[in-house]
Motif scaffolding. Structure first.
Motif, PDB file in Angstrom:
ATOM      1  N   PHE A 136       9.212 -14.701   1.198  1.00  0.00           N
ATOM      2  CA  PHE A 136      10.411 -14.588   2.437  1.00  0.00           C
ATOM      3  C   PHE A 136      11.568 -14.166   1.758  1.00  0.00           C
ATOM      4  CE2 PHE A 136      13.535 -16.443   5.106  1.00  0.00           C
ATOM      5  CZ  PHE A 136      13.480 -15.530   6.146  1.00  0.00           C
ATOM      6  N   PHE A 137      12.101 -15.086   0.850  1.00  0.00           N
ATOM      7  CA  PHE A 137      13.482 -14.844   0.238  1.00  0.00           C
ATOM      8  C   PHE A 137      13.512 -13.641  -0.407  1.00  0.00           C
ATOM      9  CE2 PHE A 137      16.486 -15.723  -3.134  1.00  0.00           C
ATOM     10  CZ  PHE A 137      17.485 -16.052  -2.426  1.00  0.00           C
ATOM     11  N   PHE A 138      12.465 -13.224  -1.331  1.00  0.00           N
ATOM     12  CA  PHE A 138      12.538 -12.180  -1.884  1.00  0.00           C
ATOM     13  C   PHE A 138      12.585 -10.576  -1.120  1.00  0.00           C
ATOM     14  CE2 PHE A 138      10.325  -8.463  -4.084  1.00  0.00           C
ATOM     15  CZ  PHE A 138      11.211  -8.450  -5.026  1.00  0.00           C
ATOM     16  N   MET A 139      11.700 -10.938  -0.254  1.00  0.00           N
ATOM     17  CA  MET A 139      11.828  -9.510   0.696  1.00  0.00           C
ATOM     18  C   MET A 139      13.235  -9.329   1.464  1.00  0.00           C
ATOM     19  SD  MET A 139       8.001 -10.063   2.413  1.00  0.00           S
ATOM     20  CE  MET A 139       6.590 -10.317   1.562  1.00  0.00           C
ATOM     21  N   VAL A 140      13.631 -10.422   1.886  1.00  0.00           N
ATOM     22  CA  VAL A 140      14.977 -10.423   2.723  1.00  0.00           C
ATOM     23  C   VAL A 140      16.191 -10.206   1.714  1.00  0.00           C
ATOM     24  CG1 VAL A 140      16.454 -11.505   4.234  1.00  0.00           C
ATOM     25  CG2 VAL A 140      14.157 -12.055   4.353  1.00  0.00           C
ATOM     26  N   SER A 141      15.889 -10.693   0.500  1.00  0.00           N
ATOM     27  CA  SER A 141      17.222 -10.184  -0.522  1.00  0.00           C
ATOM     28  C   SER A 141      17.212  -8.899  -0.881  1.00  0.00           C
ATOM     29  CB  SER A 141      17.072 -11.245  -1.993  1.00  0.00           C
ATOM     30  OG  SER A 141      17.084 -12.709  -1.493  1.00  0.00           O
ATOM     31  N   VAL A 142      16.174  -8.175  -0.896  1.00  0.00           N
ATOM     32  CA  VAL A 142      16.022  -6.732  -1.158  1.00  0.00           C
ATOM     33  C   VAL A 142      16.817  -6.015   0.024  1.00  0.00           C
ATOM     34  CG1 VAL A 142      14.625  -4.804  -1.511  1.00  0.00           C
ATOM     35  CG2 VAL A 142      13.960  -6.855  -2.628  1.00  0.00           C
ATOM     36  N   GLN A 143      16.453  -6.250   1.315  1.00  0.00           N
ATOM     37  CA  GLN A 143      17.165  -5.528   1.965  1.00  0.00           C
ATOM     38  C   GLN A 143      18.608  -5.842   2.380  1.00  0.00           C
ATOM     39  OE1 GLN A 143      16.185  -3.132   4.304  1.00  0.00           O
ATOM     40  NE2 GLN A 143      18.404  -3.064   4.815  1.00  0.00           N
ATOM     41  N   ALA A 144      19.052  -7.179   1.994  1.00  0.00           N
ATOM     42  CA  ALA A 144      20.497  -7.494   2.205  1.00  0.00           C
ATOM     43  C   ALA A 144      21.174  -6.680   1.119  1.00  0.00           C
ATOM     44  CB  ALA A 144      20.736  -9.000   1.861  1.00  0.00           C
ATOM     45  N   GLY A 145      20.627  -6.575  -0.172  1.00  0.00           N
ATOM     46  CA  GLY A 145      21.304  -5.974  -1.076  1.00  0.00           C
ATOM     47  C   GLY A 145      21.545  -4.308  -0.980  1.00  0.00           C
TER      48      GLY A 145
END
Length: 783
Positions: free
Chosen positions: A568-577
């Protein structure tokens, strides 16, 4: 029966075809070329080898009966530039002239003048057939006229448009004047939305609030239109008005204010050209005490001398002005640049296509090339621009009762020098500070001035969001209480709570669309939309991946919470970046898309619709993965049949995405934001209805079943029939074998016989013979 209306491109093509057919037909009927050429029109240009066709508004006013000073200056600037290039022999062995066509009368008149100039200029005829004067291209001052550009492109006539007036130095000079007057809350009227946008931007930097805006009409004869402008300006609580535009429109605005008794306004005028005190006579009720910021410098000083010399000899077309009253039109330098660019194209054609021996009939000039061959207009024409300087004038009544202008200050080099009489004198202007004011030029420093939109779809989406948030909060409280009491028997509910929180955040993503467009809201809209979708889909996808891999071959495996959290953290971090990168590299700002019927402006966010969908590519990728994974978790019975609920929700979310994106691209741009909000409101609502409402029901049903099963059995006082006796004997069977005789012979047992009932004689216990054996502690003796 309705008829289909032709499109703009079809209409333009029809005009072009009609002109070409008309030209060919006339040539066919008459055998001589001398008879088919219509009479040439007299243009205000000196005889030259080749000509530029100019489309300028020379006249204005009602029925185009008044001379437009700004148009006259631009016309003379074009002629002056051609003369200067001839003096320095810029186009070898070729002289360049300018023929002007008046475009007074609105957009339709501009297109008619263009058609006339194309026909009379011989652009549609073979070279040398009809016209002895060669026209090489069209120069016009209507860059925003889309039909004109399309028409010239269709007839393959090269053209150059004069850029918009650069009013930035003049608008920058207004800001310190407003601050010195303590006018931090103003309303503004200008002739175009571009000027309004630039003024609002500079005002926001100076922390000046713009409470209302209006567009000054192009005509001065319709007083009802100017009354509408005054009504728009009076919608704000402030009384400080800034008027920007040519003198005739400023005069028309003040005339309407005097006629309708708008005496509570105080005025600061910023004329884009000359301003004369004669036009304000008789307007004492509104004009007395106003301030005017007049331009005192010249971008092309040599042209100013030329214009004054021509004006002194021809007072019919050119105004008779003195050097003190002369004010250069801001677009003069842009006109000089445009003519010089066309001259560079002619020079290139003469050199490359005609061998440098003058203009040849088959030569064509290319004005699309931005390079002028290394020549700089300022150096070639010896232009010595002056530093921007402006005079501050005060209009007040003299001893004879006549309104006269008096110089009370000047602005130069970024510094304002203002007489104390303007601030402390008897004719000082009233201050208009920003106290609880509401502003249109919203930026990060004006967070309290956000304005709620009044469209019906905003109310609908906001209502859905409020109801959805309340339902989500209720489910969160229910699941949290069940988990804290240890009654959620099918694993941890952490990701369920996280999914509910993400639904609330998706509802909150509607908020930037619910306020009027500004720099802040326009930047938040794509960022919040992408991040909200990514949160929801990342939770569902990470959970589905673990369910699909944990349950295999009919065996229940372990679902790792740590791995789910990492995914979950990886998927959301990609979109945040990606969102932060898009925010910083392609900032979105507000701009004025259309004008309202009453003269106001409509705010919207810049950017194409396709770019918005491209920014959602990562979200679409997550949704596509969820569609692939969800069929593999249908049989999972974990967490109250969560796999089946996720599968149904995924199908509905995909259907919603296809629906709102299709409407987003097909409907008019005014409905684009409504389609986005529809998707933002419908997606979390779908998750609540398909996942959490059924899950809540299953949790309640499981709790009720456990409550029934764990309730203690009520003992019977005494048996009333043979069925009770049989039950008593069967219950005794499950007791200890070693204590069976004691239980049977105990008279205090709960199932002791009723004295009124006949009991059979007691039989010998068949196990009594083995009673001396003690049970082994290593063996199970209980059933």
């Amino acid at each position: 029966m309705k008829t289909r209306q032709p499109t703009r491109s079809q209409a333009v093509t029809t005009i072009v075809a009609a002109l070409m057919v008309m030209s060919d037909a006339v040539a066919t009927v008459s055998g001589s070329s001398d008879d088919v050429c219509p009479g040439q029109r007299n243009f205000p240009s000196a005889p030259s080898d080749i000509y530029i066709t100019g489309l300028l508004g020379v006249y204005g006013g009602e029925r185009c009966g008044l001379v437009d000073p700004a148009g006259v200056q631009l016309m003379e600037a074009a002629r002056w530039t051609a003369l200067k290039m001839a003096e320095i022999n810029f186009t070898p062995t070729t002289t360049l002239g300018v023929n002007i066509y008046d475009t007074c009368g609105g957009p339709g008149a501009v297109l008619r003048a263009a058609v006339t100039s194309v026909v009379e200029g011989g652009y549609l005829d073979p070279p040398g057939q009809c016209w002895t004067d060669h026209h090489v291209g069209v120069l016009h001052a209507h860059p925003d006229h889309t039909q004109l550009s399309a028409f010239l492109k269709d007839v393959k006539v090269p053209s150059v448009s004069v850029g918009a007036k650069d009013l930035t130095p003049q608008l920058e000079a207004i800001m310190p004047l407003l601050l010195r007057l303590n006018w931090t809350s103003v309303v503004v009227a200008a002739p175009s939305v571009q000027v309004l946008k630039e003024f609002s931007h500079l005002a926001a930097q100076s922390r000046i609030c713009v409470g209302a805006e209006a567009i000054i009409p192009h005509t001065t004869s319709n007083q009802q239109e100017y009354l509408s402008v005054l009504e728009l300006l009076s919608a704000s609580d402030t009384g400080g008005v800034v008027l920007i535009g040519p003198q005739d429109r400023l005069h028309a605005t003040l005339t309407a204010a005097a006629a309708h008794n708008y005496t509570n306004f105080r005025w600061v005028l910023s004329p884009t050209g000359p301003i004369q005190e004669d036009v304000f006579q008789g307007l004492d009720s509104v004009a007395s005490g106003l301030l005017a910021l007049r331009r005192a410098s010249q971008t092309v000083p040599e042209f100013g001398k030329h214009f004054l010399s021509v004006a002194s000899s021809d007072t019919t077309l050119y105004p008779n002005v003195t050097p003190e009253d002369y004010v250069e039109e801001p677009a003069v330098f842009q006109m000089v640049e445009a003519v010089f660019k066309m001259g560079a194209g002619v020079r290139r054609a003469v050199t490359e296509q005609c061998g440098g021996s003058g203009w040849c009939p088959n030569a064509t000039a290319d004005f699309a090339e931005p390079d002028t061959g290394g020549f700089d207009v300022i150096e070639e024409l010896s232009i010595k621009a002056q530093r921007p300087r402006y005079q501050v004038l005060s209009l007040a009544s003299a001893d004879d009762g006549r309104l006269t202008f008096t110089k009370v200050g000047h602005f130069s080099g970024g510094a304002l020098d203002l007489d104390r009489s303007v601030l402390d004198g008897a004719n000082r202007l009233r201050q208009h500070p920003c106290l609880s004011c509401r502003c249109l030029n919203v930026r990060f420093s004006f967070l309290a001035d956000l304005r709620w939109r009044t469209e019906a779809w905003v109310t609908i989406c906001a209502t859905m969001a409020i109801i959805g948030i309340l339902i989500a909060l209720s489910v969160i409280i229910f699941i949290a209480i069940r988990s804290c009491r240890g009654r959620a028997q099918e694993g941890s509910q952490g990701f369920s709570l996280l999914l509910l929180v993400s639904c609330i955040l998706m509802y909150a993503a509607i908020l930037p669309y619910s306020f009027e467009a500004s720099s802040l809201t326009c930047s938040l809209r794509p960022f919040a939309t992408s991040l909200a979708y990514a949160l929801v889909l990342a939770i569902m996808l990470s959970r589905s991946l673990m369910l699909a891999t944990a349950d295999s071959d009919g065996l229940v495996g372990h679902v790792s919470g740590l791995v789910q959290t990492a995914l979950f953290f990886f998927m959301v971090s990609v979109q945040a970046g990606l969102g932060v990168q898009h925010w910083l590299m392609t900032p979105v700002h507000s701009y004025y898309s259309t004008t309202l019927p009453m003269g106001g402006v409509l705010y919207t966010c810049s950017g194409q619709r396709s770019h918005f969908l491209i920014a959602q590519t990562y979200v679409m990728f997550l949704l596509f993965l969820q569609l692939l994974i969800s069929p593999f978790v249908i049989r999972s019975r974990r967490n109250y049949h969560e796999g089946l609920l996720f599968f149904v929700a995924t199908l509905l979310i995909a259907s919603l995405w296809i629906s709102w994106t299709t409407l987003y691209m097909l409907l008019p741009p005014s409905w684009a934001e409504a389609c986005i909000c529809l998707g933002l409101a419908a997606t979390p609502t779908c998750i609540l209805l398909t996942i959490f409402i059924p899950k809540t029901y299953l949790m309640v049903r499981a709790a009720a079943r456990d409550s029934i099963c764990s309730a203690p059995m009520r003992p019977l006082s005494r048996p009333q029939s043979s069925h009770d006796l049989a039950r008593a004997s069967s219950l005794a069977l499950y007791d200890s074998i070693g204590h069976l005789p004691e239980i049977v012979h105990a008279h205090t047992h709960a199932y002791s016989p009723d004295p009124t009932v006949h009991i059979l004689p007691h039989k010998e216990n068949p196990y009594e013979a083995y009673s001396h054996y003690q049970p082994s502690p290593h063996k199970i003796t209980q059933f």
